[in-house]
Motif scaffolding. Structure first.
Motif, PDB file in Angstrom:
ATOM      1  N   LEU A   1       0.836  -1.212   0.000  1.00 34.93           N
ATOM      2  CA  LEU A   1       0.000   0.000   0.000  1.00 34.93           C
ATOM      3  C   LEU A   1       0.864   1.253   0.000  1.00 34.93           C
ATOM      4  CD1 LEU A   1      -2.949  -0.872   2.401  1.00 34.93           C
ATOM      5  CD2 LEU A   1      -3.146  -0.110   0.045  1.00 34.93           C
ATOM      6  N   ALA A   2       1.955   1.231   0.751  1.00 30.97           N
ATOM      7  CA  ALA A   2       2.863   2.382   0.776  1.00 30.97           C
ATOM      8  C   ALA A   2       3.474   2.607  -0.601  1.00 30.97           C
ATOM      9  CB  ALA A   2       3.955   2.168   1.817  1.00 30.97           C
ATOM     10  N   LEU A   3       3.861   1.524  -1.278  1.00 31.04           N
ATOM     11  CA  LEU A   3       4.442   1.636  -2.611  1.00 31.04           C
ATOM     12  C   LEU A   3       3.419   2.120  -3.640  1.00 31.04           C
ATOM     13  CD1 LEU A   3       6.595  -1.612  -2.595  1.00 31.04           C
ATOM     14  CD2 LEU A   3       7.479   0.712  -2.867  1.00 31.04           C
ATOM     15  N   ALA A   4       2.150   1.809  -3.410  1.00 32.19           N
ATOM     16  CA  ALA A   4       1.086   2.221  -4.330  1.00 32.19           C
ATOM     17  C   ALA A   4       0.564   3.618  -4.015  1.00 32.19           C
ATOM     18  CB  ALA A   4      -0.058   1.215  -4.279  1.00 32.19           C
ATOM     19  N   SER A   5       1.066   4.211  -2.929  1.00 32.12           N
ATOM     20  CA  SER A   5       0.604   5.533  -2.506  1.00 32.12           C
ATOM     21  C   SER A   5       1.300   6.629  -3.303  1.00 32.12           C
ATOM     22  CB  SER A   5       0.881   5.706  -1.011  1.00 32.12           C
ATOM     23  OG  SER A   5       0.385   6.920  -0.538  1.00 32.12           O
ATOM     24  N   ASP A   6       0.768   7.836  -3.204  1.00 30.98           N
ATOM     25  CA  ASP A   6       1.409   8.998  -3.833  1.00 30.98           C
ATOM     26  C   ASP A   6       0.952  10.264  -3.108  1.00 30.98           C
ATOM     27  OD1 ASP A   6      -1.139   9.802  -4.896  1.00 30.98           O
ATOM     28  OD2 ASP A   6      -0.807   8.562  -6.670  1.00 30.98           O
ATOM     29  N   LYS A   7       1.252  11.416  -3.682  1.00 29.17           N
ATOM     30  CA  LYS A   7       0.958  12.680  -3.016  1.00 29.17           C
ATOM     31  C   LYS A   7      -0.527  12.976  -2.893  1.00 29.17           C
ATOM     32  CE  LYS A   7       1.449  15.376  -7.291  1.00 29.17           C
ATOM     33  NZ  LYS A   7       2.217  16.456  -7.962  1.00 29.17           N
ATOM     34  N   THR A   8      -1.370  12.235  -3.637  1.00 27.53           N
ATOM     35  CA  THR A   8      -2.818  12.444  -3.524  1.00 27.53           C
ATOM     36  C   THR A   8      -3.422  11.647  -2.368  1.00 27.53           C
ATOM     37  OG1 THR A   8      -3.443  10.622  -5.019  1.00 27.53           O
ATOM     38  CG2 THR A   8      -2.940  12.774  -6.019  1.00 27.53           C
ATOM     39  N   HIS A   9      -2.622  10.799  -1.725  1.00 33.75           N
ATOM     40  CA  HIS A   9      -3.071  10.005  -0.579  1.00 33.75           C
ATOM     41  C   HIS A   9      -2.660  10.705   0.717  1.00 33.75           C
ATOM     42  CE1 HIS A   9      -3.629   5.913  -2.750  1.00 33.75           C
ATOM     43  NE2 HIS A   9      -3.600   6.887  -3.647  1.00 33.75           N
TER      44      HIS A   9
ATOM     45  N   ARG B   1       9.539   2.833  10.523  1.00 32.26           N
ATOM     46  CA  ARG B   1      10.581   3.644   9.870  1.00 32.26           C
ATOM     47  C   ARG B   1      10.719   3.257   8.402  1.00 32.26           C
ATOM     48  NH1 ARG B   1      13.058   2.725  14.977  1.00 32.26           N
ATOM     49  NH2 ARG B   1      13.326   4.645  16.176  1.00 32.26           N
ATOM     50  N   ARG B   2      10.611   1.953   8.116  1.00 34.57           N
ATOM     51  CA  ARG B   2      10.689   1.501   6.722  1.00 34.57           C
ATOM     52  C   ARG B   2       9.489   2.007   5.920  1.00 34.57           C
ATOM     53  NH1 ARG B   2      12.528  -3.295   9.323  1.00 34.57           N
ATOM     54  NH2 ARG B   2      10.441  -4.221   9.208  1.00 34.57           N
ATOM     55  N   ILE B   3       8.301   1.929   6.518  1.00 35.90           N
ATOM     56  CA  ILE B   3       7.088   2.408   5.840  1.00 35.90           C
ATOM     57  C   ILE B   3       7.193   3.907   5.576  1.00 35.90           C
ATOM     58  CG2 ILE B   3       4.614   2.836   6.158  1.00 35.90           C
ATOM     59  CD1 ILE B   3       5.205  -0.027   5.395  1.00 35.90           C
ATOM     60  N   ILE B   4       7.655   4.654   6.566  1.00 38.22           N
ATOM     61  CA  ILE B   4       7.791   6.110   6.424  1.00 38.22           C
ATOM     62  C   ILE B   4       8.779   6.442   5.312  1.00 38.22           C
ATOM     63  CG2 ILE B   4       8.713   8.178   7.560  1.00 38.22           C
ATOM     64  CD1 ILE B   4       7.397   7.125  10.160  1.00 38.22           C
ATOM     65  N   SER B   5       9.863   5.680   5.224  1.00 39.16           N
ATOM     66  CA  SER B   5      10.853   5.904   4.167  1.00 39.16           C
ATOM     67  C   SER B   5      10.220   5.740   2.786  1.00 39.16           C
ATOM     68  CB  SER B   5      12.021   4.928   4.337  1.00 39.16           C
ATOM     69  OG  SER B   5      12.957   5.092   3.304  1.00 39.16           O
ATOM     70  N   VAL B   6       9.399   4.705   2.632  1.00 41.06           N
ATOM     71  CA  VAL B   6       8.718   4.473   1.348  1.00 41.06           C
ATOM     72  C   VAL B   6       7.714   5.590   1.065  1.00 41.06           C
ATOM     73  CG1 VAL B   6       7.161   2.934   0.086  1.00 41.06           C
ATOM     74  CG2 VAL B   6       9.010   1.973   1.471  1.00 41.06           C
ATOM     75  N   LEU B   7       6.944   5.968   2.065  1.00 39.36           N
ATOM     76  CA  LEU B   7       5.931   7.013   1.884  1.00 39.36           C
ATOM     77  C   LEU B   7       6.574   8.340   1.486  1.00 39.36           C
ATOM     78  CD1 LEU B   7       3.640   6.185   4.940  1.00 39.36           C
ATOM     79  CD2 LEU B   7       3.026   5.926   2.528  1.00 39.36           C
ATOM     80  N   ARG B   8       7.716   8.640   2.076  1.00 38.74           N
ATOM     81  CA  ARG B   8       8.417   9.881   1.724  1.00 38.74           C
ATOM     82  C   ARG B   8       8.874   9.845   0.264  1.00 38.74           C
ATOM     83  NH1 ARG B   8      11.798  10.444   7.357  1.00 38.74           N
ATOM     84  NH2 ARG B   8      10.486  12.024   8.339  1.00 38.74           N
ATOM     85  N   GLU B   9       9.363   8.687  -0.176  1.00 38.30           N
ATOM     86  CA  GLU B   9       9.770   8.549  -1.574  1.00 38.30           C
ATOM     87  C   GLU B   9       8.591   8.747  -2.514  1.00 38.30           C
ATOM     88  OE1 GLU B   9      11.574   4.747  -1.970  1.00 38.30           O
ATOM     89  OE2 GLU B   9      13.368   5.266  -0.800  1.00 38.30           O
ATOM     90  N   GLN B  10       7.410   8.327  -2.065  1.00 37.91           N
ATOM     91  CA  GLN B  10       6.203   8.446  -2.882  1.00 37.91           C
ATOM     92  C   GLN B  10       5.576   9.838  -2.789  1.00 37.91           C
ATOM     93  OE1 GLN B  10       7.127   5.412  -4.359  1.00 37.91           O
ATOM     94  NE2 GLN B  10       4.968   5.519  -4.857  1.00 37.91           N
ATOM     95  N   GLY B  11       6.063  10.667  -1.866  1.00 39.85           N
ATOM     96  CA  GLY B  11       5.522  12.012  -1.701  1.00 39.85           C
ATOM     97  C   GLY B  11       4.226  12.074  -0.922  1.00 39.85           C
ATOM     98  N   THR B  12       3.930  11.026  -0.143  1.00 36.77           N
ATOM     99  CA  THR B  12       2.674  10.950   0.602  1.00 36.77           C
ATOM    100  C   THR B  12       2.762  11.732   1.915  1.00 36.77           C
ATOM    101  OG1 THR B  12       2.361   8.717  -0.277  1.00 36.77           O
ATOM    102  CG2 THR B  12       0.953   9.377   1.573  1.00 36.77           C
ATOM    103  N   PRO B  13       1.814  12.624   2.191  1.00 35.13           N
ATOM    104  CA  PRO B  13       1.789  13.300   3.499  1.00 35.13           C
ATOM    105  C   PRO B  13       1.586  12.281   4.622  1.00 35.13           C
ATOM    106  CG  PRO B  13       0.326  14.390   1.932  1.00 35.13           C
ATOM    107  CD  PRO B  13       0.737  13.091   1.305  1.00 35.13           C
ATOM    108  N   ILE B  14       2.290  12.475   5.746  1.00 34.77           N
ATOM    109  CA  ILE B  14       2.253  11.507   6.853  1.00 34.77           C
ATOM    110  C   ILE B  14       1.834  12.207   8.143  1.00 34.77           C
ATOM    111  CG2 ILE B  14       3.548   9.771   8.125  1.00 34.77           C
ATOM    112  CD1 ILE B  14       5.604   9.803   5.817  1.00 34.77           C
ATOM    113  N   ILE B  15       0.861  11.621   8.820  1.00 31.14           N
ATOM    114  CA  ILE B  15       0.368  12.113  10.105  1.00 31.14           C
ATOM    115  C   ILE B  15       0.720  11.082  11.173  1.00 31.14           C
ATOM    116  CG2 ILE B  15      -1.693  12.743  11.430  1.00 31.14           C
ATOM    117  CD1 ILE B  15      -3.028  13.180   8.575  1.00 31.14           C
TER     118      ILE B  15
END
Length: 284
Positions: free
Chosen positions: A173-181, A196-210
């Protein structure tokens, strides 16, 4: 800035200093009768630790700390009784005592969390969730239950949301995410390496993180897009179970959902009403 706000916003407190800060808040007006040596003994710390805490809170020393505590006590309403959130009942306690202690635990945990929950961060998180095409919620253990409830509530307002339960599904799901998620990480401590691994992937995808978690989680997981803090009086191990952290997470997620719903109240209410014929209980 009150002493409570100083503690809530301090980002460099050690676990010992954080426990000491909460002990000071618990003492309240009684702190005025303590000497530096007496407070060190009562909290199993040292005079140097207390002075370091004062400096980190932007105070000149112990006298200034007592002065700040006096200020908030002068304007505070009748205090809620305290209870040990890790062991809220003792062997032989009657049912009436246990119920009263649990009621106090709920009150103090929510009150604590309200002090830590910054309105600007809550508004930012609500905006990110409202604007997102899809919301992914990453968590585990006992936090799965409030996370799944939050997922259902978002869906009730027409917002696509997913709460994956396996590590493999989280990664995909993190890999399929992007900045619109938008991604929500729920972690009391922030110590899990998997996040930490999930956050690293989300940052690469440009996904905002709360992040929904404690101050120690905020320090462990810096530079995210929004932080929703919960009461952090609960020990990570020395406890009966996760009473306080569970209550705090539930409260924060409920508050976030209400803020998201309120941002576009009419649209969300219209979706909710439109879905009622499909979700009503069948009597026949």
């Amino acid at each position: 800035m009150t002493i409570e706000e100083r503690i809530a916003q301090a980002e460099n407190l050690t676990p010992t200093e954080l426990q000491l800060a909460h002990a000071v808040l618990d003492l309240g007006a009684r702190l005025g009768s303590y000497t530096l040596e007496e407070l060190a003994r009562a909290t199993s710390t040292s005079k140097a630790s207390i002075q370091r805490l004062c400096k980190k809170l932007g105070l000149s020393g112990f006298k200034a700390l007592k002065l700040e505590m006096g200020k908030i006590q002068a304007t505070r309403p009748d205090p809620i009784a305290t209870v040990d959130v890790n062991f809220p009942f003792a062997p032989g306690d009657a049912q009436r005592t246990i119920v009263a202690n649990m009621s106090t635990l709920y009150e103090t945990t929510v009150a604590d969390t309200v002090k830590l929950l910054e309105p600007s961060e809550l508004e930012r998180a609500a905006r990110l969730v409202s604007q997102a095409k899809s919301v992914e919620i990453y968590t585990g253990s006992h936090n799965v239950y409030p996370a799944q409830m939050f997922e259902e509530r978002l869906l009730s307002a027409g917002k696509r949301a997913v709460c994956p339960l396996s590590g493999e599904r989280m990664s995909r799901l993190a890999l399929a995410s992007d900045k619109t998620h938008a991604a929500i990480i729920i972690s009391y401590s922030g110590l899990q390496a998997s996040y930490r691994r999930i956050i690293s992937v989300l940052r690469e995808q440009g996904t905002p993180i709360i992040l929904v978690g404690s101050q120690r989680a905020r320090r462990a997981l810096p530079s995210l897009d929004a932080y929703l803090m919960v009461s952090d009086r609960e020990s990570l191990q020395h406890r009966i179970t996760q009473f306080a952290s569970h209550i705090a997470v539930q409260f924060v997620l409920d508050s976030l959902f209400c803020c998201v719903f309120a941002r576009d109240y009419r649209k969300n209410m219209a979706f909710l009403q439109r879905s009622l014929p499909y979700t009503a209980l069948r009597t026949r």
